[in-house]
Enzyme design. Structure first.
Site, PDB file in Angstrom:
ATOM      1  N   ASN A  10       0.856  -1.191   0.000  1.00 53.38           N
ATOM      2  CA  ASN A  10       0.000   0.000   0.000  1.00 53.38           C
ATOM      3  C   ASN A  10       0.891   1.239   0.000  1.00 53.38           C
ATOM      4  O   ASN A  10       1.470   1.603   1.015  1.00 53.38           O
ATOM      5  CB  ASN A  10      -0.897  -0.050   1.261  1.00 53.38           C
ATOM      6  CG  ASN A  10      -1.813   1.161   1.358  1.00 53.38           C
ATOM      7  OD1 ASN A  10      -1.864   1.991   0.449  1.00 53.38           O
ATOM      8  ND2 ASN A  10      -2.538   1.242   2.467  1.00 53.38           N
ATOM      9  N   LYS A  12       0.017   4.245  -0.428  1.00 54.78           N
ATOM     10  CA  LYS A  12      -0.675   5.414   0.144  1.00 54.78           C
ATOM     11  C   LYS A  12      -0.441   6.663  -0.724  1.00 54.78           C
ATOM     12  O   LYS A  12      -0.411   6.554  -1.941  1.00 54.78           O
ATOM     13  CB  LYS A  12      -0.233   5.626   1.605  1.00 54.78           C
ATOM     14  CG  LYS A  12      -0.403   4.345   2.433  1.00 54.78           C
ATOM     15  CD  LYS A  12      -0.364   4.572   3.923  1.00 54.78           C
ATOM     16  CE  LYS A  12      -0.538   3.241   4.646  1.00 54.78           C
ATOM     17  NZ  LYS A  12      -0.690   3.362   6.074  1.00 54.78           N
ATOM     18  N   HIS A  95     -10.254   1.333   4.257  1.00 55.19           N
ATOM     19  CA  HIS A  95      -9.016   1.491   5.033  1.00 55.19           C
ATOM     20  C   HIS A  95      -9.277   2.471   6.182  1.00 55.19           C
ATOM     21  O   HIS A  95     -10.002   3.462   6.008  1.00 55.19           O
ATOM     22  CB  HIS A  95      -7.900   2.007   4.132  1.00 55.19           C
ATOM     23  CG  HIS A  95      -6.551   1.943   4.787  1.00 55.19           C
ATOM     24  ND1 HIS A  95      -6.155   2.844   5.741  1.00 55.19           N
ATOM     25  CD2 HIS A  95      -5.532   1.068   4.655  1.00 55.19           C
ATOM     26  CE1 HIS A  95      -4.931   2.531   6.154  1.00 55.19           C
ATOM     27  NE2 HIS A  95      -4.532   1.455   5.515  1.00 55.19           N
ATOM     28  N   GLU A  97      -7.643   4.780   7.415  1.00 56.48           N
ATOM     29  CA  GLU A  97      -7.306   6.188   7.139  1.00 56.48           C
ATOM     30  C   GLU A  97      -8.448   6.883   6.404  1.00 56.48           C
ATOM     31  O   GLU A  97      -8.697   8.073   6.604  1.00 56.48           O
ATOM     32  CB  GLU A  97      -5.985   6.262   6.347  1.00 56.48           C
ATOM     33  CG  GLU A  97      -4.795   5.953   7.253  1.00 56.48           C
ATOM     34  CD  GLU A  97      -3.574   5.401   6.545  1.00 56.48           C
ATOM     35  OE1 GLU A  97      -3.529   5.403   5.309  1.00 56.48           O
ATOM     36  OE2 GLU A  97      -2.655   4.941   7.256  1.00 56.48           O
ATOM     37  N   GLU A 167      -6.397  -4.982  10.207  1.00 48.52           N
ATOM     38  CA  GLU A 167      -5.433  -3.914  10.456  1.00 48.52           C
ATOM     39  C   GLU A 167      -5.810  -3.165  11.726  1.00 48.52           C
ATOM     40  O   GLU A 167      -6.593  -2.190  11.664  1.00 48.52           O
ATOM     41  CB  GLU A 167      -5.431  -2.933   9.273  1.00 48.52           C
ATOM     42  CG  GLU A 167      -4.917  -3.515   7.983  1.00 48.52           C
ATOM     43  CD  GLU A 167      -4.235  -2.446   7.127  1.00 48.52           C
ATOM     44  OE1 GLU A 167      -3.099  -2.678   6.720  1.00 48.52           O
ATOM     45  OE2 GLU A 167      -4.824  -1.374   6.911  1.00 48.52           O
ATOM     46  N   GLY A 173       1.359   2.214  10.957  1.00 50.20           N
ATOM     47  CA  GLY A 173       2.319   3.315  10.891  1.00 50.20           C
ATOM     48  C   GLY A 173       2.945   3.692  12.222  1.00 50.20           C
ATOM     49  O   GLY A 173       3.553   4.754  12.339  1.00 50.20           O
ATOM     50  N   SER A 214       2.413  -2.093  10.583  1.00 53.17           N
ATOM     51  CA  SER A 214       3.831  -2.109  10.928  1.00 53.17           C
ATOM     52  C   SER A 214       4.528  -3.431  10.588  1.00 53.17           C
ATOM     53  O   SER A 214       5.422  -3.875  11.311  1.00 53.17           O
ATOM     54  CB  SER A 214       4.021  -1.762  12.413  1.00 53.17           C
ATOM     55  OG  SER A 214       3.577  -0.435  12.659  1.00 53.17           O
TER      56      SER A 214
HETATM   57  P1  PGA Z   1       1.999   0.360   7.783  1.00 60.09           P
HETATM   58  O1  PGA Z   1       0.592   0.563   7.036  1.00 60.09           O
HETATM   59  O2  PGA Z   1       2.612  -0.899   7.223  1.00 60.09           O
HETATM   60  O3  PGA Z   1       2.782   1.586   7.428  1.00 60.09           O
HETATM   61  O4  PGA Z   1       1.703   0.232   9.232  1.00 60.09           O
HETATM   62  C1  PGA Z   1      -0.268  -0.511   6.753  1.00 60.09           C
HETATM   63  C2  PGA Z   1      -1.514  -0.027   6.088  1.00 60.09           C
HETATM   64  O5  PGA Z   1      -2.019   1.045   6.451  1.00 60.09           O
HETATM   65  O6  PGA Z   1      -2.048  -0.687   5.178  1.00 60.09           O
END
Ligand code: PGA
Length: 254
Positions: A10, A12, A95, A97, A167, A173, A214
């Site tokens: 991803n 982003k 997601h 976010e 997730e 993150g 992460s």
């Molecule tokens: P991350 O993000 O690996 O940076 O924690 C995962 C995601 O949001 O899909």
């Protein structure tokens, strides 16, 4: 794509078109771990360039989101039909976010799952509890609600597939990845919910549950080592060639 577990990258809003095309080229030209199916999720603006780069390769392309209608007066939205026409095979839906920053509701997420399937895209429905939910032991309730609302009225025909990305919001993150044993517990619960929602008419092949939050080269093999965990959705560690290639190395012997 070959292999049996997914490594979803991803990107982003972190990788611009030039870097995305270059990263796609690196991935295309490397020897991927045999047991892993790779899909990259570039920004919409770089998706056409990445799709061109990866055409006829073993690496798939996916969208980071889509709208619930194929066409119409929806300024700024992304048509799932257009995504499919560009060669996308998967689409992230719900997601955290987007739920957080764009106010996406479960009803919207539900419409997106259906629109993805209608257009031949495999939805990757993201679910996960907050830190408060985890601390209070409410995570199973949150997961159950997000699954029930996100999948309401969804029907799977033939070999259509739904992927659930577990997730936990607190792990995204933050560098605080969920312990593999806790992730397995959540995956088992999600698999049970799927079984309840869709019944035994649907086969194991119709579903996968993957972990995100992460994930990096140090911990990815811990997740992939568990039967319940069908792969990983990786953000930060997938957005540059060095950490991504380290993850491939960590999975090479599997
Ligand atoms: P991350 O993000 O690996 O940076 O924690 C995962 C995601 O949001 O899909």
């Amino acid at each position: 794509m070959n292999g049996s577990k997914f490594l979803f990258a991803n990107w982003k809003m972190n990788v611009d078109e030039a870097d995305a095309a270059a990263l796609a080229r690196e991935i295309k030209n490397c020897v991927l771990p045999a047991a892993v199916k790779v899909c990259v999720f570039p920004s919409f603006l770089s998706l056409p360039a990445v799709a061109r780069e990866l055409k006829k390769s073993a690496v798939a392309v996916g969208g980071q989101d889509c709208f619930w209608e194929d066409k119409g007066a929806y300024t700024g939205e992304i048509s799932p039909a257009e995504l499919a026409a560009l060669g996308a095979k998967y689409v992230l839906v719900g997601h955290s976010e987007r739920r957080r920053w764009l106010g996406e509701t479960s009803a919207m997420v539900n419409g997106k799952v259906k629109a993805a399937l209608k257009n031949g895209l495999t939805p990757v429905l993201c679910v996960g509890e907050s830190a408060d939910d985890r601390a209070a032991g409410r995570w199973p309730v949150t997961l159950g609600r997000e699954l029930e609302e996100g999948l309401r009225g969804v029907e799977l025909a033939g070999n259509e597939k739904i992927i659930i990305a577990y997730e936990p919001v607190w792990a995204i993150g933050t560098g605080k990845a969920c312990e593999a044993t806790d992730a397995v517990e959540a995956h088992k619960l999600i698999l049970n919910y799927l079984h309840e929602l869709f019944g035994s008419a649907r086969k194991k092949e119709n579903f996968s549950v993957i972990y995100g939050g992460s994930v990096d080269a140090k911990n990815i093999a811990d997740y992939f080592g568990n039967e319940e965990i069908g792969g990983a959705l990786v953000g930060g560690a997938s957005q540059k060639w060095a950490p991504l290639s380290e993850m491939f190395k960590a999975l090479a012997d599997r």
